[in-house]
Design a protein around this motif. Structure first.
Motif: not given
Length: 323
Positions: A279-287, A304-310
């Protein structure tokens, strides 16, 4: 808050939480200009790291307290983590969620058996709603990040990172963590302090909601001017926690700030190269690892990819960045 609590939480989580892997892609390494190691908590139960904290909190309660039920407030990931943990403990759960939360997160929280109470985050006070329902029903509040047992549960992710980094010979690296109120960031920081002190935590946040980065710069808790209006809903909080910020102030490196477009591009790369749904917030670290490379040092970075609920429409936006 200390490492003993995190280790105790890990023992209670054993056999219940997934031990997520540490993944790598040469394609993503090429974009970042260094080796990127991804800890995909999007593969955790309920699609985010929040299950760790939810289980930790519920499993630490005495049976009589737990049987009366729990209450939580969340835009979706903490909601689902607590809801599933409560169901697995045969405990009632009431979850207070913003009415503008992604529809998937609301639906999933209900599917896990929780009662969902929606509120207007711009005009209603979730704390007031929570306090009232807690008093009326005798429910125990499980805070989303500023709660010792929740922080301990999230810290178990850091114990795994320390062990996995050692197994791969990673000795010096920034560990970039998607950061809202700081529960995951502070928990991982405490775990790394004990198990891998040469690894340094750094929070990643969306622009306009970079309260942790600003707080780390100023040395005191800074508050966001807004509490909504960004696709990274999972990591938008008013300010760092009273418990989490002192830990981050002591142990975390400078914060990294990313744009919405960068979050969407990171989502696209995660799916295209590793078949991970973020999900967008879960991709912040990778970004941050991909697009803030000049603010990072070293040959290895762990994210971390902290979440995938998108929701599907948002994920489609991310995939469009690949074309």
């Amino acid at each position: 808050m200390n490492i003993d609590m995190i280790r105790a939480a890990a023992r209670r989580l054993e056999g219940h939480a997934r031990r997520t892997p540490l993944l790598n892609s040469s394609f993503i390494d090429d974009i970042a200009g260094r080796r990127i190691w991804i800890k995909p908590e999007c593969l955790q139960h309920t699609g985010s790291f929040k299950f760790r904290g939810g289980w930790s909190a519920l499993s630490a309660m005495d049976a009589a307290t737990r049987s009366k039920g729990v209450i939580a407030f969340s835009s979706g990931n903490h909601a689902q983590g607590v809801a599933l943990a409560a169901r697995m403990h045969d405990a009632p759960a009431v979850i207070i969620m913003p009415a503008d939360s992604p529809a998937l997160k609301i639906a999933n929280t209900r599917a896990y058996g929780a009662e969902v109470v929606l509120y207007d985050r711009e005009n209603e006070d979730r704390d007031e709603i929570g306090a009232r329902l807690s008093a009326e029903r005798g429910l125990t509040l499980i805070k989303p990040f500023d709660e010792p047992e929740v922080i301990a549960g999230q810290g178990t992710c850091g114990l795994e990172i320390a062990q996995q980094a050692a197994a791969r010979g990673i000795k010096n690296a920034d560990v970039i963590v998607c950061c809202g109120g700081g529960g995951l960031t502070s928990g991982i920081a405490l775990a790394l302090e004990a198990g891998a002190p040469t690894l340094r935590v750094r929070p990643a946040e969306p622009e306009g909601f970079d309260d942790v980065a600003r707080s780390l710069r100023s040395g005191g808790i800074e508050r966001n001017n807004r509490i909504s209006g960004n696709i990274c809903d999972a990591i938008i909080t008013p300010q760092p926690g009273d418990l989490t910020f002192p830990i981050m102030k002591r142990l975390a490196g400078p914060g990294l700030v990313i744009t919405e477009d960068e979050a969407l591009q990171a989502m696209g790369h995660a799916f295209n190269r590793l078949k991970l749904v973020a999900e967008p917030g879960g991709a912040a670290a990778l970004a941050a690892a991909l697009f803030r490379k000049d603010e990072i040092e070293g040959d290895d970075v762990i994210v971390t990819i902290s979440g995938g609920n998108v929701d599907a429409p948002m994920f489609a936006r991310a995939l469009e960045t690949l074309s």
